[in-house]
Design an enzyme around this catalytic site. Sequence first.
Site, mmCIF file in Angstrom:
data_model
loop_
_atom_site.group_PDB
_atom_site.id
_atom_site.type_symbol
_atom_site.label_atom_id
_atom_site.label_comp_id
_atom_site.label_asym_id
_atom_site.label_seq_id
_atom_site.Cartn_x
_atom_site.Cartn_y
_atom_site.Cartn_z
ATOM 1 N N ALA A 58 -4.031 -7.755 -1.506
ATOM 2 C CA ALA A 58 -2.929 -8.567 -2.030
ATOM 3 C C ALA A 58 -2.288 -9.423 -0.947
ATOM 4 O O ALA A 58 -1.805 -10.525 -1.232
ATOM 5 C CB ALA A 58 -1.892 -7.673 -2.689
ATOM 6 N N ALA A 89 -6.835 -3.197 -4.828
ATOM 7 C CA ALA A 89 -7.495 -2.018 -5.412
ATOM 8 C C ALA A 89 -6.876 -0.697 -4.976
ATOM 9 O O ALA A 89 -6.913 0.284 -5.712
ATOM 10 C CB ALA A 89 -8.973 -2.027 -5.013
ATOM 11 N N CYS A 132 4.949 -1.100 4.866
ATOM 12 C CA CYS A 132 4.696 -2.099 5.895
ATOM 13 C C CYS A 132 5.883 -2.311 6.827
ATOM 14 O O CYS A 132 5.760 -2.961 7.840
ATOM 15 C CB CYS A 132 4.347 -3.429 5.253
ATOM 16 S SG CYS A 132 3.224 -3.250 3.910
HETATM 17 C C1 LIG Z 1 4.043 -5.693 -3.929
HETATM 18 C C2 LIG Z 1 3.003 -5.644 -2.858
HETATM 19 N N1 LIG Z 1 2.428 -6.788 -2.459
HETATM 20 C C3 LIG Z 1 1.492 -6.809 -1.504
HETATM 21 C C4 LIG Z 1 1.076 -5.642 -0.892
HETATM 22 C C5 LIG Z 1 0.003 -5.713 0.166
HETATM 23 O O1 LIG Z 1 -1.193 -5.329 -0.402
HETATM 24 P P1 LIG Z 1 -2.522 -5.105 0.473
HETATM 25 O O2 LIG Z 1 -2.331 -3.794 1.166
HETATM 26 O O3 LIG Z 1 -3.619 -5.064 -0.531
HETATM 27 O O4 LIG Z 1 -2.660 -6.233 1.407
HETATM 28 C C6 LIG Z 1 1.652 -4.425 -1.267
HETATM 29 C C7 LIG Z 1 1.268 -3.169 -0.594
HETATM 30 O O5 LIG Z 1 2.068 -2.513 0.022
HETATM 31 C C8 LIG Z 1 2.642 -4.423 -2.290
HETATM 32 O O6 LIG Z 1 3.223 -3.307 -2.680
#
Ligand SMILES: Cc1ncc(COP(=O)(O)O)c(C=O)c1O
Length: 372
Positions: free
Chosen positions: A70, A200, A330
């Site tokens: 994402a 995923a 994060c």
């Molecule tokens: C709302 C949202 N967007 C984006 C992400 C980032 O996703 P990815 O780990 O697949 O890069 C996350 C994951 O923590 C999320 O919760």
Amino acid sequence: MLYLDNSATTAVLPEVMNKMMIYLSQEYGNPSGKYYRLAENAKKAVEEARRYVAELLNANEREIIFTSGATESNNMILKGVADYYSTRGKHIITSKAEHKAILDVCKFLETKGFEITYLDVDQYGRVSPKELEKAIRNDTILVSIIWGNNELGSLNDIESLSNICKTHNVFFHTDATQVLGKIPIDLKKYDGISFLSCSAHKLHGPKGIGAAFIRSDEFGELIPITPLLHGGGQENGIRSGTYAVHNIVGFGEAARIGKENLSKNISHLQALEEKLILLLKKNFGNKIAFNSDSKNKIPGIINVRFIGLHNEILLKKLAPYIAASSGSACSSTEPSHVLKAIGLDLKQIRESVRFSLSPYNALEDLDIFNEL
Ligand SMILES: Cc1ncc(COP(=O)(O)O)c(C=O)c1O
């Protein structure tokens, strides 16, 4: 140890892992190869996975672009739209309760001359459709609003928000990472959504794989954007790079299973959430307060304040028994910008803990809360 941090990531399902293993061992072909069977098999597997992801979203297969997750999908769409449509306008609208993978892209775009409006949110982190409509200008090219909040679980009224954008002829993107497999998503019905991001690993699939949905017109042409990655021209030239076939297959399988069990999983997550709330109330009484709304939310995400306790100390003490988190995986060192946006002060933010459940938790697992 009971794992209740499923909004951070989830365990890969055994069925998913077994299918992935085939494409890491015997079926190792590159789908971009020609004529020989290994390439053909890999290509078929990628297209089957694309169909499963499209079915989970009720989208057309050609509208699904595989990415590394994402974060990449968000980057690709925001930067790709900003670059391609900059002559049309340089104004973008988002909210203060977005994931960092949106907010930091917006900060970057500000350095490139784009103007960003960060909409306020209500006490549960939701954007008001009226406020969005007021913020749209003649030079607005894109609106990006999260579907379900990763810290609070609140759902935005995506139907209204996207319809407003459609009326004003502005692209609408939503980060649907947390809602995939947790609520029904129907992109044929919500036709104001131009773009969507998902991943995923929040759906019991592997890490390092996600998708961007890019809407197509009646001729099958996708909304054009500038690619983030240039190279071999995979994914219709929108996302170059050799296909991570094992990961794509894993995502497809997780999506297939997620769709098959969607209503059962939603009911079970609701039952788990109800039980967890009861146990928290019973065992902690007025020593806790809920940050999450009780309705209109992703089932299974609860954000709660343990009044007078520091969340990091509490989480460390809990760690041998229960894995939870203080919010977004994060940004665990900084106080949550989402909780700040809903009006909590620093002390209240430091008291807040997120429990995020999985449809694969059993109701009895939660009895551990009686022993704390
Ligand atoms: C709302 C949202 N967007 C984006 C992400 C980032 O996703 P990815 O780990 O697949 O890069 C996350 C994951 O923590 C999320 O919760």
